[in-house]
Design a protein around this motif. Structure first.
Motif, mmCIF file in Angstrom:
data_model
loop_
_atom_site.group_PDB
_atom_site.id
_atom_site.type_symbol
_atom_site.label_atom_id
_atom_site.label_comp_id
_atom_site.label_asym_id
_atom_site.label_seq_id
_atom_site.Cartn_x
_atom_site.Cartn_y
_atom_site.Cartn_z
ATOM 1 N N ASN A 112 31.989 11.743 32.072
ATOM 2 C CA ASN A 112 31.388 12.154 33.347
ATOM 3 C C ASN A 112 29.868 12.074 33.323
ATOM 4 O O ASN A 112 29.202 12.596 34.217
ATOM 5 N N SER A 113 29.330 11.438 32.295
ATOM 6 C CA SER A 113 27.887 11.241 32.108
ATOM 7 C C SER A 113 27.134 12.515 31.730
ATOM 8 O O SER A 113 25.903 12.558 31.775
ATOM 9 N N TYR A 114 27.876 13.572 31.350
ATOM 10 C CA TYR A 114 27.204 14.784 30.873
ATOM 11 C C TYR A 114 26.626 14.525 29.482
ATOM 12 O O TYR A 114 27.305 13.977 28.613
ATOM 13 N N VAL A 115 25.384 14.950 29.269
ATOM 14 C CA VAL A 115 24.677 14.687 28.017
ATOM 15 C C VAL A 115 24.620 15.933 27.143
ATOM 16 O O VAL A 115 24.214 17.008 27.599
ATOM 17 N N ASP A 116 25.018 15.763 25.891
ATOM 18 C CA ASP A 116 24.827 16.771 24.854
ATOM 19 C C ASP A 116 23.840 16.180 23.849
ATOM 20 O O ASP A 116 24.111 15.140 23.244
ATOM 21 N N THR A 117 22.685 16.816 23.692
ATOM 22 C CA THR A 117 21.668 16.318 22.773
ATOM 23 C C THR A 117 22.008 16.766 21.357
ATOM 24 O O THR A 117 22.025 17.958 21.058
ATOM 25 N N LEU A 118 22.273 15.800 20.478
ATOM 26 C CA LEU A 118 22.702 16.103 19.120
ATOM 27 C C LEU A 118 21.528 16.347 18.177
ATOM 28 O O LEU A 118 21.563 17.244 17.346
ATOM 29 N N VAL A 119 20.506 15.513 18.270
ATOM 30 C CA VAL A 119 19.371 15.593 17.347
ATOM 31 C C VAL A 119 18.081 15.354 18.108
ATOM 32 O O VAL A 119 17.997 14.440 18.936
ATOM 33 N N THR A 120 17.071 16.165 17.820
ATOM 34 C CA THR A 120 15.749 15.962 18.419
ATOM 35 C C THR A 120 14.651 15.852 17.358
ATOM 36 O O THR A 120 13.577 15.322 17.639
ATOM 37 N N SER A 121 14.936 16.382 16.160
ATOM 38 C CA SER A 121 13.892 16.399 15.141
ATOM 39 C C SER A 121 14.529 16.486 13.762
ATOM 40 O O SER A 121 15.735 16.700 13.625
ATOM 41 N N TYR A 122 13.684 16.336 12.740
ATOM 42 C CA TYR A 122 14.118 16.513 11.356
ATOM 43 C C TYR A 122 13.065 17.336 10.636
ATOM 44 O O TYR A 122 11.887 16.959 10.605
ATOM 45 N N GLU A 123 13.484 18.498 10.130
ATOM 46 C CA GLU A 123 12.587 19.428 9.440
ATOM 47 C C GLU A 123 11.349 19.735 10.280
ATOM 48 O O GLU A 123 10.218 19.757 9.798
#
Length: 300
Positions: A112-123
């Protein structure tokens, strides 16, 4: 994705057919022709096929994810805006994973085009800009993180100096550096049995193979070929497809066995689609192409 791509103005969808007779191969269907499905885009990338063989691809400059319907050859916009998505890949639940480098993120998009953000940064530091993705048999996610300066970014240098490849553990979603030491890692693909992973260092014009361990870690790094690649795919015979100057096909020993010329300045990515997974789907500059094959893609 290539650093300096050319922006092509959108023009009407066309069906330009080029003969592939000059380089016949048992890989390509007899009398098959390379078909330009459309040249209506600015820079196409990231093709990924769903379980029905429909292929989703990106037009990063226009901030779109487009769907190619395998049944009727039609094209439609799946998501816009699309986080400046680059590489795409489907997970085992049918969600579309996207390397959304507008904000240096990795997305999971449902039907349904819903977005779940899995990763935005590392440490605590911004990723360089996720580029290409592969999902292993257990559902773990590998992604490459080179640095390509984007005009829509506020920053002008990376927060993470190294250009790494990361792995998201399937059970905990913990993110770890899984491979490093690259100039600019880009294309990534694994074999059908999940035991070998290929990573292209396009910045160093090399592609490496690794042995995949049960915990997702990588060992036994070997030079596969002295050629880099943008996007990559594999077929059911274990052949590996590299892009850049058209599509170059290698067997699993690293020997070149075929080349598919594409009359574009750059061929960015490739995958298999269609109901029977026997249509090679190619993204190149502002165009997308298809080619009927004797081999098939790999479904997990």
């Amino acid at each position: 994705m290539k650093i300096n791509y050319t922006f092509f103005s959108a023009i009407t969808i066309s069906m330009v057919i080029c003969s592939c007779k000059a380089q016949q191969s048992s890989l390509v269907k007899d009398e098959a022709k390379l078909v330009q499905v459309s040249n209506a885009y600015s820079f196409t990338e990231g093709p990924a096929a769903d379980k029905l063989g429909n292929v989703y691809f990106t037009d990063q400059p226009n901030n779109q994810i487009i769907k190619w319907n395998a049944t009727d050859n039609s094209l439609s916009i799946f998501k816009e805006p699309a986080g400046r998505a680059n590489g795409l890949y489907f997970d085992h639940e049918g969600n579309l994973l996207a390397a959304a480098d507008e904000k240096n993120e990795l997305w999971k998009i449902d039907e349904n085009s819903y977005v779940d953000t899995l990763v935005t940064s590392y440490e605590g530091k911004k990723l360089n800009g996720p580029n290409d993705i592969w999902v292993d048999l257990k559902g773990g996610i590998y992604f490459t993180d080179p640095y390509y300066q984007r005009e829509y970014w506020d920053r002008s240098e990376p927060e993470i100096e190294e250009k790494n490849v990361y792995y998201i553990l399937p059970d905990t979603n913990e993110v770890n550096i899984i491979a490093s030491g690259f100039v600019r890692p880009n294309g990534i693909i694994g074999t059908a049995d999940g035991q070998t992973l290929y990573i292209a260092d396009i910045g160093d014009k090399k592609t490496y193979s690794y042995s995949v361990q049960k915990d997702g870690s990588l060992t036994d790094k070997k030079l596969f070929t002295a050629m880099g690649s943008d996007g990559m795919t594999v077929d059911n015979k274990g052949n590996i497809y590299l892009t850049g100057n058209g599509v170059t096909i290698f067997n699993n020993k690293g020997q070149q066995i075929h080349h598919i010329p594409i009359k574009e300045d750059w061929t960015a990515n490739v995958t298999f689609g269609g109901k029977n997974q026997d249509i090679l789907f190619i993204t190149a500059m502002g165009s997308v192409y298809t080619l009927k094959m004797n081999v098939k893609g790999v479904r997990y």
